[in-house]
Design an enzyme around this catalytic site. Sequence first.
Site, PDB file in Angstrom:
ATOM      1  N   GLY A  20      70.380 114.889  96.299  1.00  0.00           N
ATOM      2  CA  GLY A  20      69.957 115.595  97.005  1.00  0.00           C
ATOM      3  C   GLY A  20      69.659 116.454  95.278  1.00  0.00           C
ATOM      4  O   GLY A  20      69.657 117.700  95.031  1.00  0.00           O
ATOM      5  N   SER A  45      67.648 108.991  97.933  1.00  0.00           N
ATOM      6  CA  SER A  45      67.635 107.300  98.752  1.00  0.00           C
ATOM      7  C   SER A  45      68.547 107.356  99.347  1.00  0.00           C
ATOM      8  O   SER A  45      70.021 107.766  99.252  1.00  0.00           O
ATOM      9  CB  SER A  45      68.503 106.893  97.076  1.00  0.00           C
ATOM     10  OG  SER A  45      67.118 107.502  96.181  1.00  0.00           O
ATOM     11  N   GLU A 105      71.187 108.522  85.189  1.00  0.00           N
ATOM     12  CA  GLU A 105      70.162 108.421  85.998  1.00  0.00           C
ATOM     13  C   GLU A 105      68.190 107.187  85.494  1.00  0.00           C
ATOM     14  O   GLU A 105      68.281 105.851  85.890  1.00  0.00           O
ATOM     15  CB  GLU A 105      68.959 108.709  87.064  1.00  0.00           C
ATOM     16  CG  GLU A 105      68.598 108.303  88.526  1.00  0.00           C
ATOM     17  CD  GLU A 105      68.115 109.350  89.118  1.00  0.00           C
ATOM     18  OE1 GLU A 105      68.482 110.490  88.764  1.00  0.00           O
ATOM     19  OE2 GLU A 105      67.097 109.038  90.444  1.00  0.00           O
ATOM     20  N   GLU A 136      54.988 110.631  82.701  1.00  0.00           N
ATOM     21  CA  GLU A 136      54.626 111.834  82.118  1.00  0.00           C
ATOM     22  C   GLU A 136      55.505 112.337  82.083  1.00  0.00           C
ATOM     23  O   GLU A 136      55.861 113.040  80.586  1.00  0.00           O
ATOM     24  CB  GLU A 136      53.167 112.790  82.724  1.00  0.00           C
ATOM     25  CG  GLU A 136      52.523 111.087  82.834  1.00  0.00           C
ATOM     26  CD  GLU A 136      52.495 110.423  84.074  1.00  0.00           C
ATOM     27  OE1 GLU A 136      52.970 110.351  84.691  1.00  0.00           O
ATOM     28  OE2 GLU A 136      51.431 109.050  83.908  1.00  0.00           O
TER      29      GLU A 136
END
Lengths: 393, 379
Positions: free
Chosen positions: A132, A166, A249, A377
């Site tokens: 989360g 996810s 991640e 970015e």
Amino acid sequence: MSDLNQFRQQTRAWLQENCPETMRQRILGFGDFYNGGRNPEITHPDQKLWCDRMADRGWTVPHWPKEYGGGGLSAEEVSVLGQEMTAIGARRALDSFGISMLGPALLHFGSEAQKLEHLPKIVRGEIRWCQGYSEPNSGSDLASLATKAESKGDHYLINGQKIWTSYADKSDWIFCLVRTDSSGTKHEGISFVLFDMAQEGVTTRPIKLISGSSPFCETFFDNAIADKKNLIGEEGNGWTIAKYLLTHEREMISGFGAAPKKSVGQLALENMGADASGRLCNSILRQNIAQYQLDTMAFGATMARVGDESKAGQGLGAASSIFKYYGTELNKRRNELNLAVCGESGLGWEGEEYHQGAISRDWLRSKGNSIEGGTSEVQLNIIAKRVLGLPDA
Amino acid sequence: MALVLNEEQVMLKESAAGFLAENATVAHLRALRDSNSERGFSDDVWGEMVQMGWAGIAIPEAFGGLGYGYTGLGLLLEQAGRNLSASPLQSTVLVAATLIGELGSARQKEALLPAIAAGQKLVSLALQEGPHHAPQQSALSAAVNEGDYILNGTKVMVLDAVSAHTFIVIARTSGASGEEQGLSAFLVDADTAGLTVERRSLVDSRSAGALVCDNVRIPAANLLGDLGGAWVGLIRSLDIANIGLASELLGVSTEVFERTIVYLQERKQFGRMIGSFQGLQHRAAELYAELELARSIVLKALQAIDNGDQDVSLIASAAKAKLCEVAQSATNEAIQMHGGIGMTDEYDIGFFIKRARVVQHTFGDYNYHLDRFAQLSGF
């Protein structure tokens, strides 16, 4: 016989004995990955059997310490295990965010009690975790997150909304960034808490993507409860944990940049044919593919080099940002080239003749790679500021 | 082999960096250029390099070298690229010694390699004939005459042409232009009758020149390798040469990039440092990522040579193509981000872009090697 050789012999024999034939078949789609959980999704009953057998030895997460259910293997033993599994085509027994994301953060920041409580369940695939992080108004500017956690004695009362969670609809527990204090700067007052999704105050709603799939959800908290014993680190120190976890991640996502099994050049040759000199018939496409394959080779060498350097105690600054940026851009390029190479057959959406749109759906899904886990970015900002030392605006 | 430098290599790199930053910098190159130096490098500096063993760095110990391998030589070339240090490291140590090792008989290696390692002999490859690298197109002819060979034709892009004592001239002894078979390598001393060495002036102010062979008579003993069978050894040597040049380009690119970052942190416009503009930050960050990829592929290629990989062609073309691409964008961005001052001769950045382009074109540029990479990849 050296210890490592002996380990190899024993591992080989054990795998032969225990890896079901069905788990030596090639992974065909995302459904073939086993994610565990209270109500696991399976494409074959042997998935659970295989996971249980591996988990009994701690080999679903072979490098974690034994006291937390892991295999306690050395780096050399882990690579032997990997080699022996590859040799017989054995699938990984368990894939989960618990292994790739929460676990490393718990090992680093968790208390002894928290590690003993949560890590063994990750190893055994008993609990499926989701993350989360993002909120509707906190995307790239993640630290502005507003989901509120109110202290109520031994627990927090949580209210707010997460997005891009996810597999939230399939997960059992969530590791979640919440705001425990809004008086300081936005990076302060963030806390990292774990709580059960199976409670009244939590609802999820899948988001349908342009690829047609729904891997992400909106997640709503309406007086959800998180026990304070599941606060990781200190209250207000969640941003440090969040950043640590994000590097894991990003490394996971950048793996998409690896070279595909069949090279794009070979695929193009089969689909489009060669000229008299044996070169791909379209020279413009050939150049684009060659540049892609060159960059993929250099990217692979960089992943290997940084891995070797970190083993040797050297480190490349912001490596995970470079990998995330470059790997995901490469994957987008590969998918665009796939589409160019396949032509009409790559544009199919449904139907057997188009393999249910596998090519176009992968292509569309890849657009998210350079957004999720921090946009390209944002990665470039991190490199510019943290590695190159360029000043803030 | 792990993709990291070992302790010995780290020490070599650091000592080379220290020596070159002191003795063979851009300022030295500028002085050589402004004094219209015939040879394009300093004999004193080269003498010290020889003293340190650099002339024999990759030559096996059995032939008087240090046996540090090509990873060692690559580290020197990278540092030479950073400082734009002019020396015969490329012509003699990287290219000629390698080719002699590939093609030479035991007697020839015995005669030449220890002399190269001791700095007594400069040797240079004479291969290219037209404006582009196209080795199989070589047409300079070698005709048999009373047991000797008679060479006729011209060569360009011969590195250190005016300084070399001996050339390795690639000549056609049979077959037609475009064929791999029929190419032979000859040792031709610089003072051989009929050989004219021309000094040429290229943008990098170094020392590439041209050879004209007008009925140059060469004894059969000067044939290097098999008659008509130079191709395989030549190609392997060119692969190694291109990996070495990729190392030099890595040094050039890294240096211009670092100088540019420093400039972005100093130069102020609109009341703030220009490095605070995201339009420049993102371009710099992208270039940084590319440089990291470039560093990896160069190290992988150098290790492939030293691991004894039989076929290094694919990784050689990959490394050269990637480094041509990265060097081109690093030098172009350096000028653009420096703005007006980057266009001046007084400022040093211009020397880097000039050297980069010559190295890029030496033994095949980006276009040549990307095409070859695709071909070797099977498409």
